[in-house]
Design an enzyme around this catalytic site. Structure first.
Site: not given
Length: 566
Positions: A383, A520, A522
């Site tokens: 990001c 993102h 994750e």
């Protein structure tokens, strides 16, 4: 019909209700049940999207674009079910919904009150999250109520679930209460009084716990558990010890061995096969038996609270397990990095710059990206981490002096990162925003797909298409992409709708592994599979570590130069 397990907490917050709820869900899922989890947050914010990560921890984003509590990340890492907007709601959302109905006249002139209107709305939201009375309803919905018993904010939620349990009948709901049993070092003993009091508080509002999960820094002996049972009106077999462990993935086995899932299934009249926790045992074994180690510098601005990067921490550890390596994360405050201090990052095998908002600490992140690029240290930017890598490349490679993001410098002569004013959301809805738009709910949110360029590093990781979750306002400025490409930056993925930059990288003949992503990743990592991007990143850091080690050995093995004496 869906059965419900309501999870409450007492004495103090942050006891691990989310971990306990997720672990219980994992055990029930291993018994063949279809399970979901719902988190009720008693704060008045509509969602945590505008809350400081240092106060609330990370904001977890779902596929359908909800900004939610970090506990939903735990839920997704424990069970197969993916979370949705309906799996997390707040007091703010409840009141907003009730007030909208009042304005429309839905209450037909009645006085709108906490009971029944707010409590009924809470029950409707819970049923919506469980898909209650629908063809795809779950077998068990575990409902975690945020805060602690005794908080004024939590009372409407507790009253709502009390009513819900009463209406559904005793075999369709169960109450699990987490409490804290402190170890008093001066006395050399565990103290059960706080747990006795919180169980009493729960009974005073009409809820009798079926199970007490007693949190402590050590296993609680039988004598103390019997004492808790006597004064809390919970049978001894319902008082379960939940102690500190070095990895949360040990919790399902811990709770199962004390019979928690059996107690819940008996209470809810659920007839299932025995739990099979082999995958959890294998996972714990992999965690405890790494073959090597790798060090990562996480250069962020919210490093004072590790929960600010909870999913990121877990994703790195998952990738470590896939690569049979222990990942050691060192948090580096980006405000401390300058051109004079950035060389401290040379000791790490990889550099990772996570997301963030605002100008504070940004120049330190840019320093980190430059240091990784120039010293060929594996770099992953997420990001904002992608954006600072783009800014750094524009300044020092493409020759765009003072290039910046309009988020940090609205008057920059080269806005290589800028605010996009119109885009389509995850569901195809056209959204608009400008610099003065409200902060809450105005970002590009949720899962979106991008096309990946062939023959790129990103393609070797993802294939032709990547679908990931987003949470950001600013984008790489399309007007500068050709300039950046000509200078050597690879734009390896663009969104399918607006053709916005999603992945940037450096050619591998220039840098061994340098990737920035606007999304993102994750949020989609799991302990079973890791995530392809993080798996590749940790593999690259291990290769880098091995190459440096071999080079050092070769240097050491060189014969000494003999200097003739005179």
């Amino acid at each position: 019909m869906t059965k419900f397990v309501f999870v409450t907490g007492g004495v103090v917050s942050s006891l691990g209700k989310g971990i306990a709820s997720g672990a219980l869900a994992a055990i029930l899922e291993s018994r063949g049940l279809k399970v979901t989890l719902i988190k009720l947050d008693p704060y008045i914010n509509v969602d945590p999207g505008t809350m400081s990560p240092l106060q609330h921890g990370e904001v977890f984003v779902t596929d359908d674009g909800a900004e939610t509590d970090l506990d939903l990340g735990h839920y997704e890492r424990f069970i197969e079910t993916r979370m949705r907007k309906a799996n997390n709601f707040t007091t703010g959302q409840i009141y907003q919904s009730v007030l909208d109905k009042e304005r429309r006249g839905d209450y037909l002139g009645k006085t709108v009150q906490v009971i029944p209107h707010i409590t009924n709305e809470i029950q409707d939201f819970i049923k919506r999250g469980a898909r209650y009375d629908t063809p795809d309803a779950v077998d068990v919905a575990i409902v975690e109520i945020g805060g602690t018993v005794g908080d004024i904010e939590s009372l409407p939620f507790l009253e709502a679930v009390r009513q819900m349990s009463l209406r559904m009948g005793p075999n369709n709901s169960a109450f699990v209460h987490l409490s804290y049993v402190p170890w008093i070092a001066a006395a050399g003993e565990l103290k059960t009084k706080p747990t006795q009091h919180t169980a009493k508080q729960l009974r005073e509002i009409g809820i009798q716990a079926d199970v007490l999960l007693c949190r402590a820094d050590r296993p609680i002996p039988t004598e103390e558990r019997d004492k808790i049972s006597l004064f809390s009106n919970v049978p001894a077999w319902g008082v379960i010890s939940m102690w500190d462990v070095d990895t949360i993935y040990k919790v399902p086995r811990m709770l199962h061995e004390q019979g928690l899932d059996g107690l819940i299934c008996d209470k809810l009249r659920l007839h299932t096969p025995p739990a099979n926790l082999k995958r959890w045992d294998d996972l714990v074994y992999a965690t405890e038996h790494p073959q090597t180690e790798v060090s990562i510098a996480m250069v962020g601005k919210y490093v004072d609270l590790s929960d600010s990067y909870k999913s990121l921490n877990e994703a790195l550890r998952h990738a470590g397990m896939k690569n049979h390596a222990k990942v050691v994360i060192t948090y580096v405050d980006s405000e401390t990095l300058t051109p004079d201090t950035v060389s401290s990052l040379a000791q790490f095998d990889g550099i990772l710059v996570p997301g963030g908002f605002g100008v504070r600490g940004v120049e330190g992140k840019i320093c980190a990206a430059r240091f990784a690029r120039e010293n060929k240290i594996p770099y992953l930017g997420i990001c904002l981490g992608m954006q600072v890598a783009t800014i750094e490349f524009a300044r020092h490679v493409a020759g765009l002096k003072d290039a910046n993001s309009t988020e940090f410098d609205p008057l920059t002569p080269h806005p290589v990162i800028a605010l996009i004013t119109e885009w389509k959301d995850a569901d195809g809805t056209i959204k608009t925003r400008h610099a003065k738009s409200d902060l809450g709910g105005t970002m590009r949110l949720g899962a979106q797909s991008s096309d990946v360029s062939p023959n790129s590093l990103a393609h070797s990781i993802y294939g032709d298409v990547v679908t990931e979750r987003h949470r950001h306002r600013y984008e790489a400025n399309v007007n500068y992409l050709d300039t950046l490409r000509k200078s050597g930056l690879v734009i390896s993925a663009l969104t399918q709708r607006e053709h916005l930059t999603e992945i940037v990288e450096l050619p591998q003949d220039v840098h061994p592994w340098f990737v920035g992503v606007q999304f993102h990743p994750e949020f989609k990592s799991t302990p079973w599979d890791g995530h392809p991007l993080f798996n590749a990143y940790i593999a690259a850091t291990l290769e880098q570590r091995s190459a440096l080690s071999q080079a050092k050995k070769a240097e050491t093995a060189k014969p000494l130069k003999v200097v003739a004496s005179t």
